[in-house]
Design an enzyme around this catalytic site. Structure first.
Site, PDB file in Angstrom:
ATOM      1  N   ASP A   1       0.692  -1.211  -0.043  1.00  0.00           N
ATOM      2  CA  ASP A   1      -0.072   0.052  -0.075  1.00  0.00           C
ATOM      3  C   ASP A   1       0.819   1.242  -0.024  1.00  0.00           C
ATOM      4  O   ASP A   1       2.209   1.119   0.377  1.00  0.00           O
ATOM      5  CB  ASP A   1      -1.142  -0.110   1.266  1.00  0.00           C
ATOM      6  CG  ASP A   1      -2.169   0.921   1.040  1.00  0.00           C
ATOM      7  OD1 ASP A   1      -2.287   1.671  -0.192  1.00  0.00           O
ATOM      8  OD2 ASP A   1      -3.172   1.027   1.989  1.00  0.00           O
TER       9      ASP A   1
ATOM     10  N   CYS B   1      -9.121 -23.847  17.237  1.00  0.00           N
ATOM     11  CA  CYS B   1      -7.734 -23.714  16.433  1.00  0.00           C
ATOM     12  C   CYS B   1      -6.435 -24.272  17.331  1.00  0.00           C
ATOM     13  O   CYS B   1      -6.582 -24.349  18.423  1.00  0.00           O
ATOM     14  CB  CYS B   1      -7.550 -22.191  16.135  1.00  0.00           C
ATOM     15  SG  CYS B   1      -7.279 -20.943  17.418  1.00  0.00           S
TER      16      CYS B   1
HETATM   17  N1  GUN Z   1      -6.259   1.517   3.611  1.00  0.00           N
HETATM   18  C1  GUN Z   1      -7.170   1.791   4.059  1.00  0.00           C
HETATM   19  N2  GUN Z   1      -8.256   2.515   3.401  1.00  0.00           N
HETATM   20  C2  GUN Z   1      -7.485   3.076   2.034  1.00  0.00           C
HETATM   21  C3  GUN Z   1      -7.748   3.747   1.121  1.00  0.00           C
HETATM   22  O1  GUN Z   1      -8.825   4.359   0.895  1.00  0.00           O
HETATM   23  N3  GUN Z   1      -6.766   3.864  -0.024  1.00  0.00           N
HETATM   24  C4  GUN Z   1      -5.454   3.066   0.400  1.00  0.00           C
HETATM   25  N4  GUN Z   1      -4.796   3.137  -0.683  1.00  0.00           N
HETATM   26  N5  GUN Z   1      -5.329   2.249   1.415  1.00  0.00           N
HETATM   27  C5  GUN Z   1      -6.303   2.122   2.274  1.00  0.00           C
HETATM   28 ZN    ZN Z   2      -8.767 -20.153  18.516  1.00  0.00          ZN
END
Ligand code: GUN
Ligand code: ZN
Length: 490
Positions: free
Chosen positions: A89, A276
């Site tokens: 991200d 688990c």
């Molecule tokens: N992680 C949580 N929300 C978002 C978002 O709107 N855009 C991006 N790039 N990462 C996220």
């Molecule tokens: Zn568990």
């Protein structure tokens, strides 16, 4: 060769195979968030839980010089110690949450490319749900500009096109259309975290639908920030394929134990309702004392639910899973009811035959199969004398069939079904409770009325009903088109 192959479908959901440079991933799946600063469970251990792909935040690595240099030198896979596919991200969430992102779209994309991320994400701009439309539109324009820039920067790696637009359906639609026009390897629905945190699941349903209906069907769709398993069935039913979870660690930090139906404060646990490896080997007290054990259980519970969702898709019972899960919490029920409002849309995607149909409450009356049945009533071309019998036991068999050219029995929530099709899908495979609720009766009688109106020129109808239908207002309507008889007075 396409990078995303769809295997099974149910509702708008699907199981699929995503091909990446680091191997295939079966969707739907959840990508655990790997934060090199915090996480107790290491990347290489994630496979054991069922993870097939991971997600890391490129910005968190980029902003610390020593991490940045090391990631560039070794590449993200060696840096995290894992050869699984890795999505990175961009820092958009930090931009939204803390407004302290000191990096440009170009810089963070260049960085993601240099460290060898399998799926890169542009620095899109999430808009909070309470913002005005002008702000949402402004953020959307900048997001689209960045998406275009990203498309020209990223070469030879997969790239996600992020959809924003806050809670404005038309802006979500526009955002999805423009991202689709640019063309990405996958799409991601952003700006959903505040809705998830405040349990606005009905609004979430709207924004997923607005985005999904404008994105290509043959690309996977990621829902950013949805890491709690209680939401998986609903989000997958609406067509989301990928999820990311920091929830397993964040909830553990907050001393919360995740189940597929919600969250339990660890101090409230008297029993461990899970088998688990953690819950079978440790005591409640040990779990209460260790955030690592709790995070581990949370991750097991998360992957277990994803397998349940996948099994439901394969057997065509995803709506039923949604009904079970969404009855665990009122806000989820709002989400389910919102999904039911899109039944006509979902019907277009939903497979035509399934193994069974279980009626599990009034939302089952809105299922796409029921709607499809109503659409297809015009296939019955009737003439002569027709009996429609709404009696609980008969399927039309105990009546004097020879007096009639056609005999239909009424099976809620579908409505009229010819006796000859009594064993055929969907009516023949539907199981309903003994006591029929009002929604099922209403939909069934609406369909009786529809059949009467479609055939009123050439057919003469008798409608026979039992006392459990008495008083339903649609019977007065039916009386305008058919001779109505009460069975218990005959
Ligand atoms: N992680 C949580 N929300 C978002 C978002 O709107 N855009 C991006 N790039 N990462 C996220
Ligand atoms: Zn568990």
């Amino acid at each position: 060769m396409t990078e995303f192959e769809i295997l099974h479908k149910d509702l708008m959901g699907r199981t699929g195979k995503l091909r990446t440079a680091h191997g295939n991933v079966e969707t739907p799946t959840i990508m655990p968030v790997i934060n090199p600063n915090l996480m107790s469970i290491k990347a290489e251990e994630m496979k054991r839980y069922g993870a097939e792909m991971l997600i890391a935040n490129a910005y968190i690595i980029y902003r610390k010089e020593e991490l940045r240099e090391e990631a560039i030198k070794r590449g993200i896979h060696s840096f995290l110690g894992c050869e699984m596919p890795i999505m990175t991200d961009s820092g958009s969430y930090q931009l939204y949450e803390y407004r302290d992102v000191e990096v440009s779209n170009r810089e963070i994309l260049d960085f993601q490319q240099r460290i060898g991320s399998d799926v890169c994400v542009p620095l899109d701009i999430p808009t909070a749900p309470y913002e005005k439309r002008e702000k949402a539109k402004e953020d959307l324009e900048e997001t689209v500009r960045r998406l275009k820039e990203a498309r020209s920067i990223i070469q030879g790696k997969m790239l996600a096109g992020v959809v924003q637009g806050s809670t404005f359906s038309d802006l979500r639609e526009e955002s999805a259309k423009r991202a689709a026009e640019i063309g990405f390897d996958m799409y991601a629905i952003g700006g959903a975290v505040p809705l998830l945190e405040t349990y606005k699941f009905d609004t979430l349903v709207d924004i997923i639908i607005s985005a999904k209906t404008n994105l290509p069907l043959n690309a996977p769709v990621h829902l950013f920030g949805a890491g709690h398993p209680m939401l998986f069935s609903l989000a997958v039913a609406l067509g989301c394929d990928l999820f990311d979870s920091a929830a397993y660690a964040l909830y553990a930090r907050g001393k919360r134990y995740i189940t597929s139906e919600g969250t339990i404060k660890v101090e409230d646990l008297r029993y461990l309702p899970c088998s688990c490896p953690v819950c079978s080997a440790y005591s409640i007290n040990e779990l209460k004392k260790s955030k690592d054990l709790l995070a581990s259980h949370n991750l097991w519970a998360t992957f277990e639910e994803m397998r349940v969702v996948k099994q439901s898709i394969a057997e065509g019972s995803l709506w039923e899973l949604c009904e079970r899960r969404c009855r665990a919490y009122p806000a989820l029920l709002s989400g389910l009811k919102q999904m039911a409002k899109y039944s006509a849309l979902i019907e277009k995607y939903d497979p035509i035959t399934k193994r069974s149909f279980f009626y599990l409450g009034e939302t089952s009356a809105a299922r796409p199969e029921v709607l499809r049945y109503s659409y297809r009533l015009n296939r019955f071309k009737l003439s002569g004398n027709v009996l429609i019998t709404a009696t609980a036991t008969s399927k039309g068999k105990d009546v004097e069939n020879e007096d009639y050219d056609h005999v239909f029995f009424v099976k809620p929530p579908f409505g009229p079904c010819p006796v000859e099709l009594a064993e055929s899908y969907p009516v023949g495979q539907s199981e309903i409770p003994t006591e029929i609720d009002n929604e099922a009766k209403t939909v069934a009688l609406q369909n009786v009325l529809k059949l009467l109106k479609l055939n009123n020129r050439r057919a003469k109808f008798v409608f026979l009903y039992e006392s459990n239908w008495e008083g339903h207002p649609l019977i007065d309507e039916i009386e305008k088109h058919a001779e109505v008889r009460k069975k218990w007075l005959c």
